[in-house]
Every structure is written in structure tokens, then in C-alpha cells.
Design a protein around this motif. Structure first.
Motif, mmCIF file in Angstrom:
data_model
loop_
_atom_site.group_PDB
_atom_site.id
_atom_site.type_symbol
_atom_site.label_atom_id
_atom_site.label_comp_id
_atom_site.label_asym_id
_atom_site.label_seq_id
_atom_site.Cartn_x
_atom_site.Cartn_y
_atom_site.Cartn_z
ATOM 1 N N PHE A 28 0.816 -1.216 0.000
ATOM 2 C CA PHE A 28 0.000 0.000 0.000
ATOM 3 C C PHE A 28 0.848 1.264 0.000
ATOM 4 O O PHE A 28 1.986 1.270 0.465
ATOM 5 C CB PHE A 28 -0.906 0.012 1.237
ATOM 6 C CG PHE A 28 -1.963 -1.049 1.183
ATOM 7 C CD1 PHE A 28 -3.144 -0.831 0.518
ATOM 8 C CD2 PHE A 28 -1.750 -2.282 1.786
ATOM 9 C CE1 PHE A 28 -4.123 -1.808 0.440
ATOM 10 C CE2 PHE A 28 -2.710 -3.279 1.716
ATOM 11 C CZ PHE A 28 -3.896 -3.039 1.046
ATOM 12 N N GLU A 29 0.239 2.341 -0.502
ATOM 13 C CA GLU A 29 0.855 3.661 -0.372
ATOM 14 C C GLU A 29 0.620 4.119 1.056
ATOM 15 O O GLU A 29 -0.477 4.502 1.423
ATOM 16 C CB GLU A 29 0.223 4.629 -1.376
ATOM 17 C CG GLU A 29 0.583 4.251 -2.791
ATOM 18 C CD GLU A 29 0.371 5.370 -3.778
ATOM 19 O OE1 GLU A 29 -0.085 6.452 -3.361
ATOM 20 O OE2 GLU A 29 0.640 5.147 -4.961
ATOM 21 N N ASP A 30 1.663 4.035 1.858
ATOM 22 C CA ASP A 30 1.486 4.297 3.286
ATOM 23 C C ASP A 30 2.468 5.346 3.785
ATOM 24 O O ASP A 30 2.935 5.292 4.915
ATOM 25 C CB ASP A 30 1.630 2.995 4.087
ATOM 26 C CG ASP A 30 2.993 2.344 3.893
ATOM 27 O OD1 ASP A 30 3.794 2.869 3.093
ATOM 28 O OD2 ASP A 30 3.265 1.321 4.537
ATOM 29 N N GLU A 31 2.787 6.315 2.905
ATOM 30 C CA GLU A 31 3.768 7.335 3.277
ATOM 31 C C GLU A 31 3.355 8.131 4.514
ATOM 32 O O GLU A 31 4.197 8.712 5.175
ATOM 33 C CB GLU A 31 4.020 8.314 2.125
ATOM 34 C CG GLU A 31 4.855 7.733 0.985
ATOM 35 C CD GLU A 31 4.093 6.752 0.104
ATOM 36 O OE1 GLU A 31 2.849 6.651 0.222
ATOM 37 O OE2 GLU A 31 4.748 6.073 -0.712
ATOM 38 N N GLU A 32 2.046 8.169 4.816
ATOM 39 C CA GLU A 32 1.627 8.942 5.986
ATOM 40 C C GLU A 32 1.929 8.219 7.296
ATOM 41 O O GLU A 32 1.787 8.787 8.360
ATOM 42 C CB GLU A 32 0.151 9.331 5.904
ATOM 43 C CG GLU A 32 -0.846 8.179 6.035
ATOM 44 C CD GLU A 32 -1.354 7.668 4.685
ATOM 45 O OE1 GLU A 32 -0.542 7.540 3.734
ATOM 46 O OE2 GLU A 32 -2.561 7.393 4.590
ATOM 47 N N THR A 33 2.336 6.957 7.230
ATOM 48 C CA THR A 33 2.697 6.263 8.465
ATOM 49 C C THR A 33 4.192 6.492 8.744
ATOM 50 O O THR A 33 4.903 7.082 7.934
ATOM 51 C CB THR A 33 2.367 4.764 8.380
ATOM 52 O OG1 THR A 33 3.162 4.165 7.354
ATOM 53 C CG2 THR A 33 0.892 4.544 8.058
ATOM 54 N N LEU A 34 4.662 6.021 9.893
ATOM 55 C CA LEU A 34 6.015 6.364 10.318
ATOM 56 C C LEU A 34 7.052 5.375 9.793
ATOM 57 O O LEU A 34 6.802 4.175 9.731
ATOM 58 C CB LEU A 34 6.079 6.411 11.850
ATOM 59 C CG LEU A 34 5.141 7.413 12.530
ATOM 60 C CD1 LEU A 34 5.355 7.422 14.030
ATOM 61 C CD2 LEU A 34 5.347 8.807 11.981
ATOM 62 N N THR A 35 8.218 5.907 9.444
ATOM 63 C CA THR A 35 9.325 5.055 9.020
ATOM 64 C C THR A 35 10.041 4.512 10.265
ATOM 65 O O THR A 35 9.851 5.027 11.375
ATOM 66 C CB THR A 35 10.348 5.851 8.194
ATOM 67 O OG1 THR A 35 10.923 6.851 9.058
ATOM 68 C CG2 THR A 35 9.694 6.528 6.997
#
Ligand code: HEC
Length: 451
Positions: free
Chosen positions: A101-108
Motif C-alpha cells: 500500500f501507499e502508506d507514506e503517511e505512516t512512520l518510518t
């Protein structure tokens, strides 16, 4: 070869203890690997991009994270929430085990580490003058704005599951003079703390409804007229059971500007109106008693490369219409399961079409939902494409694929939902009401332009 494997047993135990003793007793003497993170230099840049859309004064979340005092007071809870994956909310599993998924808004991993070291360390403030400037809110360029009518939501104390909620539908005439495609949208709640989700449906008012002799417009007018002192009508589930409708797009808190991926757009005809459904949640929020008017901004284009089409199916729900009666969930179970399976053709996709891409997924259940699993079988190959391990009815939204699953003519989709029916005294029936349940898969697929 490692040293410990050659040591006698008791020495191995000792070797295991040494690093622990070192870290407890000698931490101060340890050479500094990374400098102690501070709030303004290290944590605030993370919370500014990933938390404060909701965690700000007057925001959806109950406290702010753009402020040192407020963040420091909750450092432990912040660390727990982010390490446990509860915040920022992202309902589908996105660890690579089921769908990409495109989950760039979650934390690395790096951001998780900074928050952990700050929250469990000195929780230093740092220098606020060096803090990152607030990033301007993104806006959708070239959009047309529609406002839902001003309304003060009220809960229904008679309905135990709507005791803190109101679901309201509003008919909106987009005033289109030609067939168009929606290629982007931005939903801006009037009162952010009470708007929990927005779904936009396409309805053709002049078409016949499911009620003999009535058009869809007749149905909507009757529903709207039933509460003459308030705009719109109550609508759990879809806009109305009495008319056909097509979901176009869905918004959940945390989504700002959404652009349809892959050169796609959702088709709307010049005859269509929208039904905008707003789910208000007025439990325990500062916004209770406030009047909301939500802005829906849509960007239209005349042409796209492919059509983005919502396919919703729920073979649990449709047992309502079967002659041998509806299926039901047994009461008193912690995880009562229901599984259904449909071929691509049964999902109303023309068998003549080549493999098609799945752009996004939106699982849907009601309050008793616990887990949701979606698998695709194509030929010999089975793959998991979406999983929810801990369903939360408040965090529904569309999740976009980075790697898009394909549905070929041989593909079938299998969905398994589990429900907690421990509080139910009788079998739980499928249905649109909040007392009933759904096991509803919605996917957005890209279809070629010529139907
Ligand atoms: C989409 C909106 C949204 C975003 C983004 C968001 N939060 Fe939240 N957060 C909420 C809401 C609403 C609540 C209260 C209700 C709940 O817990 O579900 C909450 C609750 C919390 C809590 C209380 C404890 C808990 O787990 O419920 C913490 C701590 C928290 N958020 C931290 C964060 C952090 C840190 C980030 C960014 C990394 C973040 N949140 C991003 C909306 C959001």
C-alpha cells in the motif's frame, strides 16, 4: 563460528547477562552514538507532517501535538500508540505481508526510533526558534466546490448504536452540462472534530427507482421531506434502499488532497446528481452542538485514460434476497466468521476484458466487525490483497495500492469477515442498519474507456 557456542553452559548464561549489566550500570560512560533528540529539532518535524492534521487546536483528535507542553505530557502514550501501529490510523495491514500500500503517511523505522528515544529519554524541548515552519495546507487546484447545508447533528438516544452518531445524506446537483470524469477530490469538514467520514454517491434522479411508479427523485424528495425542519435525511449504509446508486469516492479523516491514480477518473454523466453522506460523531467532542457545513471540492476532466470504477459486493448482505432466507451470525461468539467468494465475472466485470488493475480497497463492516481478509485466486496462485486485524468502524477509508493487484478472467475474490457477537441475544442478520452486519468489500478498479 561464534564464541558463545564453545563456552560451557554457565558461562554462556553469564555472557548473556553482560550487555544488560553494562547498559544498566555504565550508560553514562557509553560513547554517544546519536545525540539526544529534542522536541523542536527532531520530534516536531515528524508530528508536523504525520500527526497534526488531526492533533491540533480544534482538530479531530482530543489533544494537540504541535505544542511541547502537550506532547511532553503524553510522551509515553505517544510512544505506545506509534510503536503499536495505532497512530497515525491506518486500518489495513501494511507490513508487506498482505498487499503493498501507499502508506507514506505512516512512520518510518527511523521516525519510530526518534520518537522512542525522545519519549523514553530526557524529553528535551530543544530550541523552538529552529522549529520547522508550518507547512501550508495542500489544496486541490482547479476544483469546483460544493457545500453541504448547515446542520447541527443530533444523536438518537433511542438507537443504542447511534446514541453518539448521526448519518445524514444530502442531495447535491453538480450542474454538469456534459459527461465528465472526477480525477481528484478534497473534503474539508466545517467542524473537523465531528465529521468522521464522507461518502459520495452518484444517483440519476430521472431514472426509475426500485419502487414501482417512482423516480429516484421522488424517493429522495420523500426522504428529505420527512424531516422538514432539517436538511437531508437519515441514511445508514447507502443513500436509500429504494433506489440504485453508485459509490464514487470516500473520504476519511487524515486524507487531504486525493488524486485518482494511474490516469484514471470516475465517470459522471450530465444527468447525474450526487448524494453526499456525512457521518457525524458527536460523542465526547468539543464540537458537540456546533453547526457543520462540509466542503467537497471536485476536479473534473473531459478525458482520462481509464475509468475508475467502484465495485462493491457483499454476498452476506445479498442473502437477504435469497428464497431460502438470509444467512446469519451465531450469537455469543468472540469471532463468528463469514466467508464468501465471487468470480471476476460475478463481480460484473466483462469476461472479455484483459487483466484489470485494482487501484484501491475499502473494507466495510459495522460495530461488531473484528477482522477482514481479502484473497485473490488467479489460476493456481492465491494472494492476500487486504487484511484488517483490528477493525475500527471510525477509521474507514480508501487504501491505495503501490503495487496494484491484477484481476484476470480466471480470478476470483474471497472475503472472510469475523464478528464479535457476544453481546447479541439472537442471530445477527445482515443489513444496512447498525444493529445488522455487513461483510462488504469495495474495490476501485481501472477499466478501459470503451465499456
Ligand atoms: C487522522 C487523524 C489522526 C492522525 C493523523 C493522528 N491521530 Fe492520534 N488520534 C486521533 C484521534 C481521533 C484520537 C482519539 C480517538 C482514538 O484514540 O481513536 C487519537 C488518539 C491518539 C492518542 C491517544 C492514545 C491512543 O492510542 O488512542 C495518541 C497518543 C495519539 N493519537 C498520537 C498520535 C501521533 C503521535 C500521531 C502521528 C504520528 C497521530 N496520533 C496521528 C487522530 C489522529
Amino acid at each position: 563460528m561464534t564464541r558463545t557456542t564453545t563456552l560451557p553452559l554457565h558461562a554462556r548464561g553469564l555472557a548473556a547477562l553482560v550487555p544488560l549489566a553494562f547498559s544498566l550500570g555504565c550508560a553514562a560512560e557509553e560513547p554517544e552514538t546519536a545525540p539526544e533528540p529534542t522536541f523542536w529539532q527532531d520530534v516536531a518535524p515528524i508530528t508536523a507532517s504525520k500527526c497534526t492534521a488531526c492533533h491540533q487546536e480544534g482538530g479531530l483528535a482530543p489533544f494537540r501535538l504541535d505544542d511541547y507542553i502537550s506532547a511532553k505530557a503524553r510522551a509515553g502514550a505517544i510512544d505506545d500508540a506509534v510503536q503499536g501501529g495505532h497512530m497515525p490510523p491506518f486500518l489495513v495491514t501494511h507490513d508487506g505481508s498482505c498487499g503493498d500500500f501507499e502508506d507514506e503517511e505512516t512512520l518510518t523505522a527511523g521516525e519510530l526510533d526518534i520518537i522512542h528515544r525522545w519519549a523514553t529519554g530526557a524529553r528535551a524541548e530543544g530550541d523552538p526558534t529552529g522549529a520547522p515552519p508550518a507547512t501550508p495546507a495542500p489544496t486541490l487546484e482547479g476544483g469546483v466546490d460544493y457545500m453541504t447545508p448547515p446542520i447541527t447533528p443530533v444523536a438518537d438516544p433511542e438507537n443504542p448504536l447511534a446514541a453518539h452518531d448521526e448519518w445524514r445524506c444530502f442531495q447535491v446537483d453538480p450542474g454538469l452540462d456534459a459527461d465528465r470524469f472526477i480525477t481528484g477530490y478534497q473534503v474539508t469538514p466545517g467542524v473537523r472534530s465531528i465529521v468522521h467520514h464522507v461518502t459520495i454517491y452518484r444517483v440519476t434522479p430521472s431514472d426509475a427507482s426500485l419502487v414501482e411508479g417512482k423516480t429516484n427523485q421522488d424517493v429522495m424528495t420523500e426522504l428529505d421531506d420527512a424531516s422538514p425542519d432539517r436538511p437531508g435525511w437519515e441514511c445508514f449504509g447507502g443513500p436509500a434502499e429504494e433506489m440504485p446508486f453508485q459509490p464514487l469516492l470516500a473520504w476519511a479523516p487524515g486524507q487531504v488532497v486525493v488524486e485518482f491514480p494511474g490516469g484514471t477518473g470516475a465517470p459522471v454523466s450530465a444527468k447525474d446528481h450526487f448524494v453526499v453522506q456525512v457521518h457525524y460523531n458527536i460523542h465526547d467532542h468539543a464540537g458537540a452542538g456546533a453547526e457543520d457545513s462540509t466542503r467537497v471540492r471536485l476536479r473534473y476532466e473531459d478525458t482520462v485514460e481509464r475509468r475508475a470504477v467502484f465495485l462493491g459486493d457483499d454476498a452476506f448482505l445479498t442473502t437477504l434476497f435469497e428464497p431460502d432466507g438470509p444467512d446469519s451470525l451465531p450469537p455469543g461468539q468472540k469471532d463468528a466468521g463469514y466467508t464468501w467468494r465471487k468470480t471476476r465475472a460475478e463481480l460484473a466485470i466483462d469476461p472479455a476484458l484483459p487483466p484489470i488493475e485494482v487501484l484501491g480497497v475499502m473494507p466495510h463492516m459495522h460495530e461488531r466487525g473484528r477482522t477482514f481478509d481479502t484473497r485473490v485466486t488467479s489460476g493456481e496462485q492465491e494472494s492476500c490483497i487486504a487484511r484488517v486485524e483490528d477493525w475500527d468502524v471510525h477509521w474507514q477509508g480508501m487504501y491505495w495500492y503501490r503495487t496494484r493487484p491484477l484481476l484476470d478472467p480466471s480470478s476470483s475474490i474471497e472475503v472472510t469477515c469475523t464478528f464479535d457477537t457476544r453481546d447479541a441475544e439472537a442471530p445477527v442478520l445482515p443489513g444496512w442498519g447498525t444493529q445488522n452486519e455487513m461483510c462488504n468489500l469495495n474495490i476501485l478498479v481501472a477499466l478501459p474507456m470503451t465499456p
